[in-house]
Design an enzyme around this catalytic site. Sequence first.
Site, short mmCIF file in Angstrom:
data_model
loop_
_atom_site.label_atom_id
_atom_site.label_comp_id
_atom_site.label_asym_id
_atom_site.label_seq_id
_atom_site.Cartn_x
_atom_site.Cartn_y
_atom_site.Cartn_z
N LYS A 54 4.43 75.00 78.76
CA LYS A 54 4.04 76.40 78.54
C LYS A 54 2.95 76.83 79.51
O LYS A 54 2.98 77.92 80.08
CB LYS A 54 3.60 76.60 77.08
CG LYS A 54 4.76 76.54 76.10
CD LYS A 54 4.35 76.59 74.63
CE LYS A 54 5.59 76.44 73.75
NZ LYS A 54 5.33 76.60 72.31
N GLN A 98 0.12 75.28 68.68
CA GLN A 98 1.36 74.49 68.65
C GLN A 98 1.52 73.80 67.29
O GLN A 98 0.60 73.18 66.78
CB GLN A 98 1.34 73.46 69.79
CG GLN A 98 2.64 72.71 70.00
CD GLN A 98 3.78 73.57 70.55
OE1 GLN A 98 3.57 74.63 71.13
NE2 GLN A 98 5.00 73.11 70.36
N ASP A 121 3.38 84.12 68.86
CA ASP A 121 4.45 83.32 68.27
C ASP A 121 5.23 84.13 67.23
O ASP A 121 6.32 83.71 66.82
CB ASP A 121 3.84 82.10 67.55
CG ASP A 121 3.98 80.82 68.35
OD1 ASP A 121 4.99 80.68 69.07
OD2 ASP A 121 3.07 79.96 68.25
N1 L34 Z 1 3.50 77.40 67.48
N2 L34 Z 1 4.96 75.64 67.66
C1 L34 Z 1 4.67 76.92 67.93
N3 L34 Z 1 5.48 77.74 68.63
C2 L34 Z 1 6.68 77.26 69.09
O1 L34 Z 1 7.51 78.09 69.72
C3 L34 Z 1 7.02 75.92 68.86
N4 L34 Z 1 8.16 75.34 69.35
C4 L34 Z 1 8.86 74.35 68.54
C5 L34 Z 1 7.83 73.31 68.09
N5 L34 Z 1 6.53 73.86 67.75
C6 L34 Z 1 6.15 75.14 68.10
C7 L34 Z 1 8.36 75.04 70.65
O2 L34 Z 1 7.66 75.49 71.55
C8 L34 Z 1 9.88 73.79 69.52
N6 L34 Z 1 9.41 74.21 70.81
C9 L34 Z 1 9.98 73.81 72.04
C10 L34 Z 1 9.60 74.36 73.25
C11 L34 Z 1 10.16 73.98 74.45
C12 L34 Z 1 11.14 73.01 74.48
C13 L34 Z 1 11.54 72.44 73.29
C14 L34 Z 1 10.97 72.83 72.08
C15 L34 Z 1 11.72 72.61 75.79
O3 L34 Z 1 11.28 73.08 76.82
N7 L34 Z 1 12.71 71.72 75.81
C16 L34 Z 1 13.34 71.28 77.03
C17 L34 Z 1 13.22 69.77 77.19
C18 L34 Z 1 11.82 69.29 77.17
C19 L34 Z 1 11.70 67.79 77.30
O4 L34 Z 1 12.27 67.24 78.27
O5 L34 Z 1 11.06 67.17 76.41
C20 L34 Z 1 14.80 71.68 77.00
O6 L34 Z 1 15.39 71.83 78.06
O7 L34 Z 1 15.35 71.79 75.89
#
Ligand code: L34
Length: 293
Positions: A54, A98, A121
Amino acid sequence: MSAIIIDGKQVAADIRAELKAKVEKLKATAGVTPGLAVVLVGDDPASKSYVTAKEKACAEIGLFSDDNRLPADCSQESLLQLIDRLNHDPRIHGILVQLPLPKHIDETQVIMAIDPAKDVDGFHPVNVGRMVIGEKAFLPCTPHGVLQLLQRSGIKTAGAHAVIVGRSNIVGKPLANLLLQKTAAGNATVTVCHTGTRDLVHFTRQADIVIAAAGRPNTITADMIRPGAAVIDVGVNRVEDPQAPRGYRLVGDVDFEAVRAKASFLTPVPGGVGPMTITMLLHNTVQAASEAR
Ligand code: L34
């Protein structure tokens, strides 16, 4: 049939380019640099990597990000104090705490302490309530990202039967609300299934759009999908894999290869919804900055 694989990274890049232009304009015309405060409590590896992604995304489109890390054993009081300080900091337009938080901290209390005008959020009850009645609000990032993926892939929601599997406050519940609203991105008939649902297959087989947000690998298998349905996989699960460079693999909630052979559209994990979640956070932060006085 072999599904069109929706490239979430590409859609995210398109939206980020649009946002970058908006940020440049905000800076030039109003002298405002949108600022996001990122708050991470503890050292959960997944949370750490999301938060880092982020902050990196902020830098890419010219946002200011303020990194705040607290130890896992910090008191609720110290976290609330930090939020109070960020609420009053004019450089900060958005606050992201988060989740999940350590068990000794009351998540609801923390979310309620965030100024709704900085709640990028969209988790504060004021924003949740405004969203539900169709008033202007910060939309929660993952559900908003899912709507963008559907729209930008040309998947019609109006009149479609959308079946959501999962009822969390951060995905299932808000997504159900957004999809049923009488808007261009909504107007769907919505069914919400969950762990208490009897005969899950009965519902998913009727869906034009299946949204998997259960948080468990292989929740959605090919036999559960009507041929030609669109399938959006919101799950991000780490499964142990000694062959993988990091010792684990990321998988969604959907049995990807089998469902791919049956669906019309499918999002991959990684590279589907995840990058969109981050992008819609940027979107909300830019929105907050352009509305700030
Ligand atoms: N407050 N907490 C708050 N806001 C959010 O919007 C989140 N979330 C969830 C968990 N807790 C939170 C996220 O940001 C899930 N989440 C999130 C964000 C980004 C990704 C996955 C979950 C992401 O970028 N995933 C990548 C892979 C990342 C890796 O390699 O580990 C993808 O391509 O899916």
